[in-house]
Design a protein around this motif. Structure first.
Motif, PDB file in Angstrom:
ATOM      1  N   MET A   1      -4.054 -24.916 -30.000  1.00  0.00           N
ATOM      2  CA  MET A   1      -4.290 -24.937 -31.163  1.00  0.00           C
ATOM      3  C   MET A   1      -3.540 -25.905 -32.036  1.00  0.00           C
ATOM      4  SD  MET A   1      -7.040 -23.086 -31.572  1.00  0.00           S
ATOM      5  CE  MET A   1      -7.325 -23.041 -33.428  1.00  0.00           C
ATOM      6  N   GLY A   2      -2.388 -26.488 -31.448  1.00  0.00           N
ATOM      7  CA  GLY A   2      -1.723 -27.571 -32.087  1.00  0.00           C
ATOM      8  C   GLY A   2      -0.569 -26.653 -32.802  1.00  0.00           C
ATOM      9  N   LYS A   3       0.290 -27.452 -33.595  1.00  0.00           N
ATOM     10  CA  LYS A   3       1.336 -26.604 -34.471  1.00  0.00           C
ATOM     11  C   LYS A   3       0.726 -26.375 -35.805  1.00  0.00           C
ATOM     12  CE  LYS A   3       4.828 -29.476 -32.512  1.00  0.00           C
ATOM     13  NZ  LYS A   3       5.945 -30.628 -32.593  1.00  0.00           N
TER      14      LYS A   3
ATOM     15  N   ASP B   1       8.758 -25.060 -33.077  1.00  0.00           N
ATOM     16  CA  ASP B   1       8.404 -26.693 -32.801  1.00  0.00           C
ATOM     17  C   ASP B   1       7.345 -26.764 -31.891  1.00  0.00           C
ATOM     18  OD1 ASP B   1      10.371 -27.711 -34.460  1.00  0.00           O
ATOM     19  OD2 ASP B   1      12.017 -27.180 -33.094  1.00  0.00           O
ATOM     20  N   ALA B   2       6.950 -25.292 -31.251  1.00  0.00           N
ATOM     21  CA  ALA B   2       5.953 -25.254 -30.213  1.00  0.00           C
ATOM     22  C   ALA B   2       4.394 -25.260 -30.864  1.00  0.00           C
ATOM     23  CB  ALA B   2       6.083 -24.144 -29.293  1.00  0.00           C
ATOM     24  N   THR B   3       3.485 -25.581 -29.797  1.00  0.00           N
ATOM     25  CA  THR B   3       2.072 -25.457 -30.163  1.00  0.00           C
ATOM     26  C   THR B   3       1.630 -23.812 -30.132  1.00  0.00           C
ATOM     27  OG1 THR B   3       1.382 -26.031 -27.970  1.00  0.00           O
ATOM     28  CG2 THR B   3       1.344 -27.805 -29.612  1.00  0.00           C
ATOM     29  N   MET B   4       0.661 -23.532 -30.951  1.00  0.00           N
ATOM     30  CA  MET B   4       0.136 -22.247 -30.711  1.00  0.00           C
ATOM     31  C   MET B   4      -1.023 -22.196 -29.710  1.00  0.00           C
ATOM     32  SD  MET B   4      -0.567 -20.254 -34.296  1.00  0.00           S
ATOM     33  CE  MET B   4       0.592 -19.055 -34.704  1.00  0.00           C
ATOM     34  N   PHE B   5      -1.352 -21.008 -28.934  1.00  0.00           N
ATOM     35  CA  PHE B   5      -2.308 -20.964 -28.174  1.00  0.00           C
ATOM     36  C   PHE B   5      -3.122 -19.747 -28.432  1.00  0.00           C
ATOM     37  CE2 PHE B   5       0.538 -23.424 -25.638  1.00  0.00           C
ATOM     38  CZ  PHE B   5      -0.051 -24.374 -24.899  1.00  0.00           C
ATOM     39  N   MET B   6      -4.532 -19.817 -28.389  1.00  0.00           N
ATOM     40  CA  MET B   6      -5.260 -18.651 -28.503  1.00  0.00           C
ATOM     41  C   MET B   6      -6.294 -18.467 -27.509  1.00  0.00           C
ATOM     42  SD  MET B   6      -8.455 -18.825 -31.245  1.00  0.00           S
ATOM     43  CE  MET B   6      -9.262 -20.100 -30.330  1.00  0.00           C
TER      44      MET B   6
END
Length: 277
Positions: A120-122, A257-262
């Protein structure tokens, strides 16, 4: 002409999927509103189109329209349905699919159990990114709504979100406050309003009043927005299970600083054809 479509749902958040790679159509705002009508049309929370990419590095272009005909930047539950749709329709044989959206690129991954994991990006908290009228980035912003003084978190997940923490999500005035927050003048493009109850540090309950739709059974970007703010406030830690009226999502965010995951389900309901004048 007869327009072929597929009805899909992700945790009860339902979508009309239209393949505009192998068929041609131009959808006007009033046509989308008619198709969205649950009594006289197909009925859906959002209409999603699959189009050829403009960027050669992408596999598809993913466009999202609310039931009121407005085009929006992102939809997490829709992204999962998008991935299952293009794979099941054999528009691609890839299990990792890159798509361009109005809110930026997304990477969709179909897992072996059939669930879809979405990069999902940052989260972007700066008010100008949401957009939200405020002088500076703060974890909580004061907002006067419908005669009440609220404290909300704001974040962009490719689309705008406001989050309010509540003690009991079942008793939260989602329809009244959600509608007022959505159209508050400090959100120039309107906003999705989330109501979050913290159960444990790794579990929340959530209801979302979506911009241009109203309350829905689930909202993927809303789940990400809730977890992003909850972690920022020091109330949550990754991974977080998000219980929505339509079911559960898993949200992961390892650090700022990481991207999110769903990760969650996406299911086909039926195929159909509808006349498009």
């Amino acid at each position: 002409m007869l327009l072929q479509f597929t009805k899909m749902q992700g945790l009860g958040n339902d979508f009309m999927m239209i393949d505009l790679v192998t068929q041609r159509a131009r959808l006007e705002t009033e046509q989308i509103r008619q198709l969205a009508d649950r009594h006289f049309g197909v009925g859906f929370d959002q209409l999603l189109t699959v189009e050829p990419p403009r960027d050669p590095e992408m596999d598809f272009r993913y466009r999202i329209y609310n039931a009121d005909g407005s085009e929006v930047e992102n939809c997490g539950n829709g992204a999962r349905c998008f991935a299952r749709f293009v794979y099941d329709q054999r528009l691609t044989h890839k299990r990792e699919i890159r798509v361009e959206t109005q809110g930026g690129p997304l990477t969709l991954m179909i897992e072996e159990d059939g669930r879809v994991r979405v990069d999902m990006g940052k989260p972007r908290f700066e008010p100008v990114e949401v957009p939200f009228s405020a002088e500076q980035d703060l974890p909580l912003h004061a907002l006067d709504v419908d005669g009440e003084h609220l404290e909300i978190g704001v974040v962009s997940m490719g689309n705008p979100h406001a989050l309010l923490r509540v003690d009991d999500v079942d008793a939260a005035p989602v329809a009244r406050l959600g509608s007022a927050i959505e159209r508050h003048p400090r959100f120039p493009r309107r906003v999705n309003a989330g109501f979050m109850q913290v159960v444990t540090r790794q579990e929340i309950r959530l209801r979302v009043f979506e911009r241009g739709v109203g309350e829905t059974l689930a909202c993927g970007t809303g789940a990400c927005a809730a977890v992003a703010n909850g972690i920022r406030w020091g109330l949550l830690e990754s991974p977080v299970e998000v219980e929505l009226p339509g079911g559960r999502l898993t949200i992961e965010w390892s650090d700022k600083d990481a991207t999110m995951f769903m990760t969650g389900p996406a299911l086909k309901v039926f195929d159909g054809r509808v006349p498009l004048s």
